[in-house]
Design a protein around this motif. Structure first.
Motif, PDB file in Angstrom:
ATOM      1  N   UNK A   1      12.310  -3.262  -9.751  1.00 17.88           N
ATOM      2  CA  UNK A   1      12.801  -2.225 -10.486  1.00 17.88           C
ATOM      3  C   UNK A   1      11.486  -1.337 -10.619  1.00 17.88           C
ATOM      4  N   UNK A   2      11.870  -0.003 -10.986  1.00 17.77           N
ATOM      5  CA  UNK A   2      10.919   0.853 -11.047  1.00 17.77           C
ATOM      6  C   UNK A   2       9.802   0.394 -12.619  1.00 17.77           C
ATOM      7  N   UNK A   3      10.614   0.083 -13.623  1.00 18.39           N
ATOM      8  CA  UNK A   3      10.194  -0.310 -14.905  1.00 18.39           C
ATOM      9  C   UNK A   3       8.863  -1.519 -14.746  1.00 18.39           C
ATOM     10  N   UNK A   4       9.340  -2.526 -13.683  1.00 21.89           N
ATOM     11  CA  UNK A   4       8.655  -3.635 -13.680  1.00 21.89           C
ATOM     12  C   UNK A   4       7.536  -3.444 -12.873  1.00 21.89           C
ATOM     13  N   UNK A   5       7.700  -2.577 -11.852  1.00 26.98           N
ATOM     14  CA  UNK A   5       6.345  -2.232 -11.201  1.00 26.98           C
ATOM     15  C   UNK A   5       5.457  -1.557 -11.861  1.00 26.98           C
ATOM     16  N   UNK A   6       5.917  -0.651 -12.791  1.00 26.03           N
ATOM     17  CA  UNK A   6       4.917   0.223 -13.908  1.00 26.03           C
ATOM     18  C   UNK A   6       4.342  -0.894 -14.795  1.00 26.03           C
ATOM     19  N   UNK A   7       5.096  -1.884 -15.204  1.00 30.04           N
ATOM     20  CA  UNK A   7       4.375  -2.768 -16.071  1.00 30.04           C
ATOM     21  C   UNK A   7       3.474  -3.817 -15.531  1.00 30.04           C
ATOM     22  N   UNK A   8       3.659  -4.409 -14.331  1.00 33.58           N
ATOM     23  CA  UNK A   8       2.962  -5.346 -13.467  1.00 33.58           C
ATOM     24  C   UNK A   8       1.391  -4.654 -13.033  1.00 33.58           C
TER      25      UNK A   8
ATOM     26  N   UNK B   1       0.846  -1.274  -0.067  1.00 34.30           N
ATOM     27  CA  UNK B   1       0.056   0.023  -0.165  1.00 34.30           C
ATOM     28  C   UNK B   1       0.907   1.352   0.074  1.00 34.30           C
ATOM     29  N   UNK B   2       0.562   2.101  -0.962  1.00 30.78           N
ATOM     30  CA  UNK B   2       1.423   3.287  -1.246  1.00 30.78           C
ATOM     31  C   UNK B   2       1.290   4.371  -0.128  1.00 30.78           C
TER      32      UNK B   2
ATOM     33  N   UNK C   1      10.652   5.357  -7.075  1.00 31.54           N
ATOM     34  CA  UNK C   1      11.921   4.919  -6.881  1.00 31.54           C
ATOM     35  C   UNK C   1      12.069   4.503  -5.420  1.00 31.54           C
ATOM     36  N   UNK C   2      11.277   5.009  -4.616  1.00 35.06           N
ATOM     37  CA  UNK C   2      11.820   4.807  -3.067  1.00 35.06           C
ATOM     38  C   UNK C   2      11.005   3.449  -2.886  1.00 35.06           C
ATOM     39  N   UNK C   3       9.764   2.893  -3.559  1.00 37.79           N
ATOM     40  CA  UNK C   3       9.212   1.890  -3.381  1.00 37.79           C
ATOM     41  C   UNK C   3      10.112   0.822  -3.869  1.00 37.79           C
ATOM     42  N   UNK C   4      10.500   0.814  -4.939  1.00 40.10           N
ATOM     43  CA  UNK C   4      11.460  -0.105  -5.606  1.00 40.10           C
ATOM     44  C   UNK C   4      12.676  -0.434  -4.704  1.00 40.10           C
ATOM     45  N   UNK C   5      13.208   0.699  -4.159  1.00 36.59           N
ATOM     46  CA  UNK C   5      14.263   0.324  -3.368  1.00 36.59           C
ATOM     47  C   UNK C   5      14.052  -0.392  -2.315  1.00 36.59           C
ATOM     48  N   UNK C   6      12.975  -0.489  -1.940  1.00 31.13           N
ATOM     49  CA  UNK C   6      12.362  -1.391  -0.414  1.00 31.13           C
ATOM     50  C   UNK C   6      12.600  -2.749  -0.705  1.00 31.13           C
ATOM     51  N   UNK C   7      12.608  -3.116  -2.137  1.00 26.64           N
ATOM     52  CA  UNK C   7      12.449  -4.659  -2.246  1.00 26.64           C
ATOM     53  C   UNK C   7      13.518  -5.087  -3.101  1.00 26.64           C
ATOM     54  N   UNK C   8      14.224  -6.295  -2.770  1.00 31.57           N
ATOM     55  CA  UNK C   8      15.536  -6.803  -3.395  1.00 31.57           C
ATOM     56  C   UNK C   8      15.186  -7.410  -4.850  1.00 31.57           C
TER      57      UNK C   8
ATOM     58  N   UNK D   1       1.671   7.076  -9.253  1.00 33.86           N
ATOM     59  CA  UNK D   1       1.528   6.471  -7.962  1.00 33.86           C
ATOM     60  C   UNK D   1       0.955   7.268  -7.059  1.00 33.86           C
ATOM     61  N   UNK D   2      -0.298   6.929  -6.201  1.00 31.44           N
ATOM     62  CA  UNK D   2      -0.943   7.757  -5.334  1.00 31.44           C
ATOM     63  C   UNK D   2      -0.925   7.183  -3.998  1.00 31.44           C
ATOM     64  N   UNK D   3      -1.019   7.946  -3.193  1.00 28.79           N
ATOM     65  CA  UNK D   3      -1.036   7.519  -1.659  1.00 28.79           C
ATOM     66  C   UNK D   3      -2.458   6.590  -1.720  1.00 28.79           C
ATOM     67  N   UNK D   4      -2.344   5.357  -0.871  1.00 29.87           N
ATOM     68  CA  UNK D   4      -3.586   4.496  -0.543  1.00 29.87           C
ATOM     69  C   UNK D   4      -3.308   3.296  -1.747  1.00 29.87           C
ATOM     70  N   UNK D   5      -2.724   3.619  -2.920  1.00 33.08           N
ATOM     71  CA  UNK D   5      -2.932   2.679  -3.932  1.00 33.08           C
ATOM     72  C   UNK D   5      -2.032   1.248  -3.551  1.00 33.08           C
ATOM     73  N   UNK D   6      -2.787   0.360  -4.092  1.00 28.97           N
ATOM     74  CA  UNK D   6      -2.320  -1.006  -3.693  1.00 28.97           C
ATOM     75  C   UNK D   6      -1.392  -1.584  -4.993  1.00 28.97           C
ATOM     76  N   UNK D   7      -0.163  -1.755  -4.661  1.00 27.05           N
ATOM     77  CA  UNK D   7       0.751  -2.362  -5.913  1.00 27.05           C
ATOM     78  C   UNK D   7       1.378  -3.596  -5.689  1.00 27.05           C
TER      79      UNK D   7
END
Length: 394
Positions: free
Chosen positions: A367-374, A349-350, A357-364, A383-389
């Motif tokens: 990547x930003x691009x992968x998160x965008x695609x998925x 949850x955002x 970038x900060x979200x991607x950094x949290x998880x080994x 990316x908005x506060x409360x969004x579920x990724x």
């Protein structure tokens, strides 16, 4: 104070416009149904229930603006309710300290829609819309480096001074509100034309057209910001942090340096420090400036203080702060299984202040691009506060 974009828009909706004092009017009844009868009594009682130190008179002029808010501005009201979660506690702190009625905070909704970057065509700036000369008069620093009219705390303090001075002159909060819009000379001239009468509704017809609408719009704003739920208006959200930390700065430091020690972007720092215009804070021992950071960044405060004093921050200390920060936010992370290749699938949850970038950094491995695609995100700003990724990583 001069004309404001928000009030000008409301005047347009009423069918009224002013050009150098000349007024043209379209009958309100030609375009709107004005609420009457039992509904009017409901609005009157609703205003009475929230009235405190400032009189909240109910009449057809106030109802016109209530109808506009209900029929045409639900989206804006929703946005104001969201932003108020950040700005109103700041105003409350100032007004309580200055013994100013807390309900005067709603003036800022009319003036700027709670936007510290708002600038009128007359050059009035900030959430409380001070002109250059008036801002300087009330002690606000305005230069190419800093514009304290945009600082919510300092501008609210200046507004408190202006409103208190007017109240001491008129002994009437509605006239103090009116003078905030049109200036004290216009109040004086209106009183003279009204034969010495000294209350707002008695002199209203002699005031500038904008000010004739300003106080009714204020009362309607107080109503809708408190009784929005009666009209199917949902409070919006805000990306601004509801808790903040303020650090005095007695030197020159760039937003980039602060960002490197706080796991924030320069844009996030600029949004919380809107008075600083050049991507830097120019503090000094004689005139320290305040740096505002999200309260969630407490693990980084000592690192930021080192930066403010010109001391380097090691990668090891930054990583340690990152570990504490992300561990404290673990409640936002939930494992939902694994991919066919064995990678862990996580839902996240955002949180306020998050970036892709900060979200991607949290998880080994993420990547930003992968998160965008998925998650089928158009770009990083989606990316908005409360969004579920959904995130693949560990």
């Amino acid at each position: 104070m001069k004309r404001r974009k928000v009030l000008t828009a409301l005047l347009w909706l009423l069918g009224t416009s002013t050009v150098f004092g000349k007024q043209t009017t379209t009958s309100f009844s030609d375009t709107y149904h004005v609420t009457v009868g039992a509904d009017s009594m409901m609005y009157k009682r609703s205003l009475e229930s929230i009235q405190d130190r400032v009189p909240l008179t109910y009449n057809t002029e106030v109802q016109k603006f209530i109808d506009i808010f209900i029929n045409r501005q639900k989206g804006r009201i929703s946005q104001m309710l969201g932003l108020s979660q950040y700005y109103f506690p700041i105003y409350k702190k100032v007004f309580e300290n200055r013994n100013v009625p807390e309900e005067l905070k709603y003036i800022s909704v009319i003036e700027s829609s709670l936007n510290p970057q708002a600038v009128s065509h007359m050059g009035a700036a900030g959430p409380w819309q001070f002109l250059y000369e008036v801002g300087k008069l009330y002690g606000l620093e305005i230069s190419d480096r800093v514009d304290e009219r945009k600082d919510p705390f300092l501008a609210a303090n200046a507004a408190a001074s202006h409103l208190l001075e007017s109240y001491y002159i008129y002994d009437d909060w509605l006239l103090a509100i009116a003078s905030y819009n049109c200036g004290r000379n216009n109040i004086k001239w209106a009183m003279e034309k009204a034969g010495g009468k000294s209350d707002y509704w008695s002199i209203r017809q002699y005031l500038p057209t904008e000010t004739q609408n300003y106080v009714p719009a204020y009362i309607a704003t107080v109503y809708i910001m408190n009784h929005y739920w009666k009209h199917n208006i949902e409070p919006g959200g805000t990306d601004l942090p509801l808790e903040t930390e303020s650090i005095p700065v007695s030197s020159t430091v760039t937003f980039r340096s602060i960002a490197s020690a706080s796991n924030l972007t320069t844009e996030e720092i600029a949004r919380l420090n809107p008075a600083h215009l050049q991507g830097a804070i120019y503090g000094s021992a004689e005139r320290p400036q305040l740096l505002v950071l999200p309260g969630s960044r407490k693990p980084y405060l000592e690192l930021v203080k080192d930066v403010l004093h010109g001391r380097p921050v090691s990668d090891a200390r930054l990583q340690a702060a990152n570990n504490i920060f992300y561990k404290s936010r673990g409640a936002a992370v939930k494992s939902t299984g694994h991919t066919q290749s064995g990678d862990q699938v996580i839902t996240y949850r955002v949180q306020p202040g998050d970036t892709l970038s900060s979200i991607a950094d949290q998880f080994k491995g993420a990547t930003e691009e992968e998160i965008k695609v998925i998650n089928k995100l158009k770009d990083s700003s989606s990316v908005k506060t409360g969004m579920i990724l959904k995130i693949i990583g560990g």
